[in-house]
Design a protein around this motif. Structure first.
Motif, mmCIF file in Angstrom:
data_model
loop_
_atom_site.group_PDB
_atom_site.id
_atom_site.type_symbol
_atom_site.label_atom_id
_atom_site.label_comp_id
_atom_site.label_asym_id
_atom_site.label_seq_id
_atom_site.Cartn_x
_atom_site.Cartn_y
_atom_site.Cartn_z
ATOM 1 N N GLU A 127 6.938 -9.479 10.507
ATOM 2 C CA GLU A 127 8.380 -9.674 10.348
ATOM 3 C C GLU A 127 8.626 -11.091 9.860
ATOM 4 O OE1 GLU A 127 10.643 -9.400 14.007
ATOM 5 O OE2 GLU A 127 12.555 -9.639 12.964
ATOM 6 N N GLU A 151 5.275 -7.475 15.130
ATOM 7 C CA GLU A 151 6.517 -7.107 15.805
ATOM 8 C C GLU A 151 6.805 -5.633 15.569
ATOM 9 O OE1 GLU A 151 9.032 -7.236 17.670
ATOM 10 O OE2 GLU A 151 8.940 -9.207 18.591
ATOM 11 N N MET A 153 9.264 -2.872 14.195
ATOM 12 C CA MET A 153 10.254 -2.865 13.119
ATOM 13 C C MET A 153 11.571 -2.287 13.625
ATOM 14 S SD MET A 153 12.049 -0.723 10.916
ATOM 15 C CE MET A 153 11.193 0.852 10.819
ATOM 16 N N SER A 170 16.013 -10.014 8.732
ATOM 17 C CA SER A 170 14.559 -9.853 8.774
ATOM 18 C C SER A 170 14.045 -8.964 7.658
ATOM 19 C CB SER A 170 14.115 -9.245 10.116
ATOM 20 O OG SER A 170 14.203 -10.203 11.145
ATOM 21 N N PHE A 172 10.588 -6.706 6.759
ATOM 22 C CA PHE A 172 9.434 -6.093 7.419
ATOM 23 C C PHE A 172 8.414 -5.625 6.391
ATOM 24 C CE2 PHE A 172 12.658 -5.817 10.682
ATOM 25 C CZ PHE A 172 11.945 -6.201 11.809
ATOM 26 N N SER A 180 19.134 -9.587 11.847
ATOM 27 C CA SER A 180 18.465 -9.929 13.105
ATOM 28 C C SER A 180 19.201 -10.923 13.968
ATOM 29 C CB SER A 180 17.083 -10.511 12.801
ATOM 30 O OG SER A 180 16.191 -9.471 12.533
ATOM 31 N N PRO A 196 14.166 -9.995 17.537
ATOM 32 C CA PRO A 196 12.760 -9.971 17.972
ATOM 33 C C PRO A 196 12.604 -9.895 19.490
ATOM 34 C CG PRO A 196 13.102 -11.672 16.292
ATOM 35 C CD PRO A 196 14.462 -11.199 16.733
#
Lengths: 261, 261, 261, 261
Positions: A127, A151, A153, A170, A172, A180, A196
């Motif tokens: 991420e 992380e 998703m 973010s 991915f 985010s 996160p």
């Protein structure tokens, strides 16, 4: 000035899943609070689902400036009375920072008024968190982006109300994007959602994530005290009108009567 | 294209208060619907508190494009199940127009996530509604302001979320101001709050008010059909990721498992 | 109702660069207009930098409902007088759709009041455009995302004002994200910025891109006519005050005098 | 931490109009700065139109945290170069507080991108400033409304972009309303417009107005330093892409070439 933060943890995965227990042996909430306590002006304590009133008594919340919320597996076990209590305090000015899977936590859904749904995938993928609002207080001290190598998703559409400001978006590895870091005000309370923080990864030890949470606590803090009047719908009688007026026409309520709620 | 509007009325004051009954002999909801039905592209029907499921069955709501809501005395009598049903349809794209004392209606508070409180005074005083957003579709056909000679006063702070746009602000003879026309989007649904409409005055017969409601129905209408996926939080498995990725690290969920809600 | 759209093209790369000329033999503006003209309610014509007044005379703009703008190499050659003319018409209610490298076009910077800067890379990389606001009129008919296999990368921070709504966010193979579809209102005019459209790729022939542009023209269209009063700052003399007031205290301006601008 | 504020004054009416000169014998800018200097963490100085570079040299602005701007009669005399300089510093993070007739000041119009027009009347009428956003930092210490017994009227529509937040709305005795306190972010800079402050009245000596300006300076202050990168549009070459990508397809720019502005 010391900001009194309370980190609320669901506190289940740490005890039932060996991986999570290994990453956060004292609980995720404890790790998050420890990160905040590195900063002199923040005094962070913890509360958990298992405590009486989930650790969030009226008295405790009255002394809480900013509440952080991490929950996942047991959203449904949070008592509705406590949810209303948290919402009430947010409206009065308590800051609220909702973390990761807390997007489905009852207090967040209660305050957003939307489903707060999203796409997800658990693949330990990369991420990249991009700062789209540099100099926003929550982005202080960050580069233009930072990486979390492993992380979960989360993908759009994230069904929340249009925010006051978008702070982070973010990227991915698997092809999705996600807003985010989003801010809202509800009543007198500042709310920040930060994506996160999946429980199987050491995200809350990450230096950048710790910076974000510290910044967010400072941003969400309202030094002006509780706006308890926000719950009231006061009648302003004709004789106390700011400008002189004369009552005209019919009315429904008798003088001094309460309004309907 | 015909927009199917449903005007929901609490339908109590009309029967218990002689003044209200005199102003709206067939009910406020009927008068509001009649105003909408003057326009060829709107087909307005009514629903009331007293009907089974308050007139808002799943089937009825599924065929409703825009719901208008007037309630006051009996907000508490609206079943929570119906409130959730309305919220769900708004998220899917049904428009919602909340009228006057509906600021405290359950569906509105549910969708706003705030107290929705305000000051009030029943003195039949003059209200001037100012257009602060000319050319907004909801203000079409209005002058820069219009007067309601006798209205209930609502005063700020109106504790709702910051709107998408502010369309109207009211001036009251007694010295208060109020954001009388506010828009929000929640999920796929457009929401409009419109302040005027106290039951003891003939507000819903006013030409400007009728124009606003007609405009608002058109603005709130979403021609794209129900976004039923808004309730879902789909897992996107690694093997179906849009960009090729390899699963790394631990995970909590087994393949194919549902997420927690 | 027919929406009169004008597609403004800089019209240089098509003549000086063989690749661009090959992709768009009749010019990018012509290709964009052709896409719009597939729809019965849109009547799109073109204007270019090289025409007198850049093809945007007062008379032409007065009959333009929505202006689309593609420029890149020669932003500086656009006359300031024309820029002001465009801004003025936007404030009066003309829609404006700014495409790709038009982020640095003078009319866009004029209307945003910010640098409108961004990161960029020309590598023909994959762009995924995600819909973060499904059921927004501009996203009608799209899936949850669509791919442009070869596009220039634009990366955040995109220094524009916080939008009214975020409609699209792009994912790039090289690791960046970008808010690719943003809306604003300025005066009575609706503005939409849409990111894709690098001149060396056939982006404007893409079915999804064409859908977005068609939707955007419809969304930006304001059927209410020009709000020419938006340029005025009228004095409201005491004797014409809506509520009776008596002049008190000193004043600067003589009766009937113009205000300072 | 000391916030370095500069109060910019047009400094004309004080010398040409006996009433204004009587109310503000040392200039309006001096009175405003004196109010700010009552607070230990603010160090306010002044600058005027008549000074070289209007008192706003590059060096001076580089050391300015928050700029307050009062102008009226001579907006046109402000040099465009200084306007650009101010805008540039706002984008980098300098706070800007625009006062009263400054709604037509060049830097404000430059940063808003709209006409910023409004209705007006000079009758010394009563203004009630209502707080619609209690607990916003700019409203700290205020009651739910405060009165200015004699002020110029400003009426809607105020043609500015939809704000980040509405803090104050004014009621006027003559029947108008006005959004008197509005916030925006432009680049890294916080902007606040505050309506009251007609030159013939002692508004800037009013305790509530002084509180608002002090609060606004604190709110607008950005402690993070200048975001000079906001002016850049950096190329990110393929070989420095964050994720490994291979260049594909044609491109317009040669490696290392600058983008077009």
């Amino acid at each position: 000035m010391t900001i009194r933060a309370v980190v609320w943890g669901e506190n289940i995965h740490e005890h039932t899943n060996a991986i999570v227990g290994g990453v956060y042996p004292n609980g995720m909430h404890t790790a998050i609070a420890a990160g905040l306590n590195e900063h002199p002006n923040i005094e962070a304590t913890t509360a958990t689902l298992q405590e009486p009133e989930h650790g969030l008594s009226e008295a405790r919340l009255a002394k809480t400036d900013v509440l952080l919320w991490w929950g996942h597996k047991a959203h449904g076990d949070v008592e509705d009375e406590i949810v209303e209590r948290v919402a009430k305090r947010v409206w009065e000015g308590m800051g609220l920072i909702v973390l990761h899977s807390g997007h489905f936590a009852k207090p967040f859904k209660r305050l957003m008024g939307t489903p707060c749904a999203l796409k997800w995938r658990e693949a330990g993928e990369r991420e990249r968190v991009w700062v789209v609002n540099p100099r926003h207080p929550i982005a202080e001290g960050l580069d233009d982006n930072f990486v979390l190598e492993n992380e979960e998703m989360y993908g759009e559409q994230f069904s929340v109300p249009e925010p006051l400001e978008t702070v982070f978006i973010s990227w991915f590895a698997g092809g999705e994007v996600f807003r985010s870091g989003l801010t809202w005000r509800r009543g007198a309370g500042n709310i920040f959602y930060f994506r996160p923080g999946h429980e199987t990864y050491p995200t809350y030890y990450d230096a950048n994530v710790k910076t974000v949470l510290k910044n967010a606590v400072r941003w969400a803090y309202n030094s002006q005290g509780a706006l308890t009047s926000i719950h009231d719908a006061p009648n302003v009688p004709v004789e106390r009108a700011l400008e002189p007026i004369v009552e005209r026409g019919p009315r429904l309520h008798k003088a001094g009567e309460e309004g309907y709620k």
